[in-house]
Write an enzyme that holds these catalytic residues in place. Structure first.
Site, short mmCIF file in Angstrom:
data_model
loop_
_atom_site.label_atom_id
_atom_site.label_comp_id
_atom_site.label_asym_id
_atom_site.label_seq_id
_atom_site.Cartn_x
_atom_site.Cartn_y
_atom_site.Cartn_z
N HIS A 15 0.85 -1.20 0.00
CA HIS A 15 0.00 0.00 0.00
C HIS A 15 0.88 1.25 0.00
O HIS A 15 2.08 1.17 0.24
CB HIS A 15 -0.92 0.02 1.23
CG HIS A 15 -2.10 -0.89 1.10
ND1 HIS A 15 -2.02 -2.24 1.34
CD2 HIS A 15 -3.38 -0.65 0.72
CE1 HIS A 15 -3.22 -2.78 1.13
NE2 HIS A 15 -4.06 -1.84 0.74
N LYS A 63 -0.62 5.01 4.56
CA LYS A 63 -1.54 4.07 5.22
C LYS A 63 -1.14 3.92 6.69
O LYS A 63 0.01 3.69 7.01
CB LYS A 63 -1.52 2.72 4.51
CG LYS A 63 -2.55 1.77 5.06
CD LYS A 63 -2.85 0.62 4.15
CE LYS A 63 -3.84 -0.34 4.78
NZ LYS A 63 -5.14 0.28 5.11
N1 NAD Z 1 -12.86 -0.62 2.95
C1 NAD Z 1 -12.27 -0.17 1.84
O1 NAD Z 1 -12.63 -0.54 0.70
C2 NAD Z 1 -11.16 0.85 1.98
C3 NAD Z 1 -10.52 1.37 0.86
C4 NAD Z 1 -9.57 2.38 1.05
C5 NAD Z 1 -9.28 2.83 2.32
N2 NAD Z 1 -9.90 2.28 3.39
C6 NAD Z 1 -9.70 2.77 4.77
O2 NAD Z 1 -10.50 3.93 4.93
C7 NAD Z 1 -9.90 4.81 5.88
C8 NAD Z 1 -9.72 6.20 5.25
O3 NAD Z 1 -8.86 6.10 4.13
P1 NAD Z 1 -8.44 7.39 3.29
O4 NAD Z 1 -7.50 6.90 2.26
O5 NAD Z 1 -9.65 8.17 2.90
O6 NAD Z 1 -7.63 8.19 4.43
P2 NAD Z 1 -7.38 9.77 4.52
O7 NAD Z 1 -6.37 9.94 5.60
O8 NAD Z 1 -7.14 10.35 3.17
O9 NAD Z 1 -8.80 10.34 5.04
C9 NAD Z 1 -9.30 10.15 6.32
C10 NAD Z 1 -10.04 11.43 6.73
O10 NAD Z 1 -10.71 11.22 7.97
C11 NAD Z 1 -10.60 12.41 8.72
N3 NAD Z 1 -10.84 12.14 10.13
C12 NAD Z 1 -9.97 11.66 11.07
N4 NAD Z 1 -10.60 11.56 12.26
C13 NAD Z 1 -11.88 11.96 12.06
C14 NAD Z 1 -13.02 12.07 12.90
N5 NAD Z 1 -12.97 11.75 14.20
N6 NAD Z 1 -14.18 12.50 12.35
C15 NAD Z 1 -14.25 12.83 11.04
N7 NAD Z 1 -13.21 12.78 10.21
C16 NAD Z 1 -12.04 12.34 10.71
C17 NAD Z 1 -9.19 12.92 8.42
O11 NAD Z 1 -9.08 14.32 8.71
C18 NAD Z 1 -9.07 12.61 6.92
O12 NAD Z 1 -9.50 13.71 6.12
C19 NAD Z 1 -8.59 4.13 6.30
O13 NAD Z 1 -8.82 3.40 7.49
C20 NAD Z 1 -8.30 3.18 5.14
O14 NAD Z 1 -7.54 2.06 5.51
C21 NAD Z 1 -10.84 1.30 3.24
#
Ligand code: NAD
Length: 241
Positions: free
Chosen positions: A138, A142
């Site tokens: 990744h 991450k």
């Molecule tokens: N299930 C899936 O298919 C899948 C796919 C990609 C990523 N993910 C997961 O999704 C999550 C997010 O990934 P991303 O790439 O968007 O990350 P990212 O860091 O780009 O975005 C996460 C966002 O959440 C915000 N955030 C943090 N704490 C918060 C809170 N308490 N309330 C509201 N917002 C808050 C952050 O400010 C950030 O903007 C990660 O855990 C990642 O592993 C899952």
């Protein structure tokens, strides 16, 4: 399928990718919550949404999901790295008569890959001569390792292969341990490889995500599915796998 009002909890890489797909499919995004406006995450604001889609971080996911369920809104979550509390969350959701879908990976391709992984593990179960190893790659931002998808794949293998008792996130020499190697290289959106090796031959299955669109589309499909339902569902239900 009717159009939906969606609340995005987390407006990072995934929140933005989900917004793009949701708008393309005719839905509206009525609320976007991220760290700077966390105070807007109120019952009154969330009630404007038919469904909440939560993609934040391992540290915030549990509280966010619980809050949205307590406000009576169906929740789709893809945040990884918190799922040791997933059973607890499912129980809470049932008590509240809420609706919840969690997936460690929402992409159609990965959910098909999960089914192939389970089938391959079942076929390999009696063949002790094969050693098994997983690798996931990744991007460097991450936060969790191994990936949520790798944990799902590992649990599927442990469910089928008795000689493997647990997964470990390092190279293991113990025949009871399933090795998961995590690599962080930019700009990889996610590659998962499962390799069975023997002195005679190897079998390898690989899923490579090219971008985040597959995760975002799957999350929107899950939201469309769960909108007027009560209960706990999975991508198997959404995709009829
Ligand atoms: N299930 C899936 O298919 C899948 C796919 C990609 C990523 N993910 C997961 O999704 C999550 C997010 O990934 P991303 O790439 O968007 O990350 P990212 O860091 O780009 O975005 C996460 C966002 O959440 C915000 N955030 C943090 N704490 C918060 C809170 N308490 N309330 C509201 N917002 C808050 C952050 O400010 C950030 O903007 C990660 O855990 C990642 O592993 C899952």
């Amino acid at each position: 399928m009717g159009y939906m009002n969606i609340a995005l909890i987390g407006y990072g890489k995934m929140g933005k990718a989900i917004e793009e797909i949701a708008l393309q499919r005719g839905h509206s995004v009525v609320l976007k919550i991220d760290e700077p406006n966390i105070h807007d995450f109120t019952k009154e604001n969330l009630s404007k949404a038919d469904v909440a889609i939560e993609f934040t971080s391992p540290h915030s996911a549990y509280e966010n999901i619980k809050k949205a369920i307590s406000f009576g809104v169906p929740v789709v979550s893809g945040s990884t790295g918190w799922t040791e509390r997933l059973d607890e969350m499912n129980k809470y959701c049932i008590e509240q008569n809420g609706a919840f879908i969690y997936a460690s990976n929402f992409s159609v391709g990965v959910n098909i890959f999960f089914e192939i992984n389970k089938r391959l593990a079942a076929l390999m179960s009696p063949h002790d001569e094969y050693e098994i190893e997983m690798e996931e790659i990744h991007h460097t931002q991450k936060k969790d390792a191994p990936s949520g998808t790798a944990v799902s794949l590992a649990e599927q293998i442990l469910g089928e292969i008795n000689r493997k008792k647990r997964w470990v996130n390092e190279k293991s020499k113990s025949p009871e341990e399933l090795t998961i190697i995590s690599k962080r290289i930019d700009p990889a959106p996610g590659t998962h490889t499962i390799k069975y090796t023997s002195p005679i031959d190897d079998i390898e299955i690989i899923h490579t995500a090219h971008n985040r669109k597959g995760f975002a589309l799957g999350a929107v499909l899950a939201a469309e599915f769960i909108k007027d339902k009560h209960g706990i569902f999975s991508m198997k239900d959404v995709l009829l796998l």
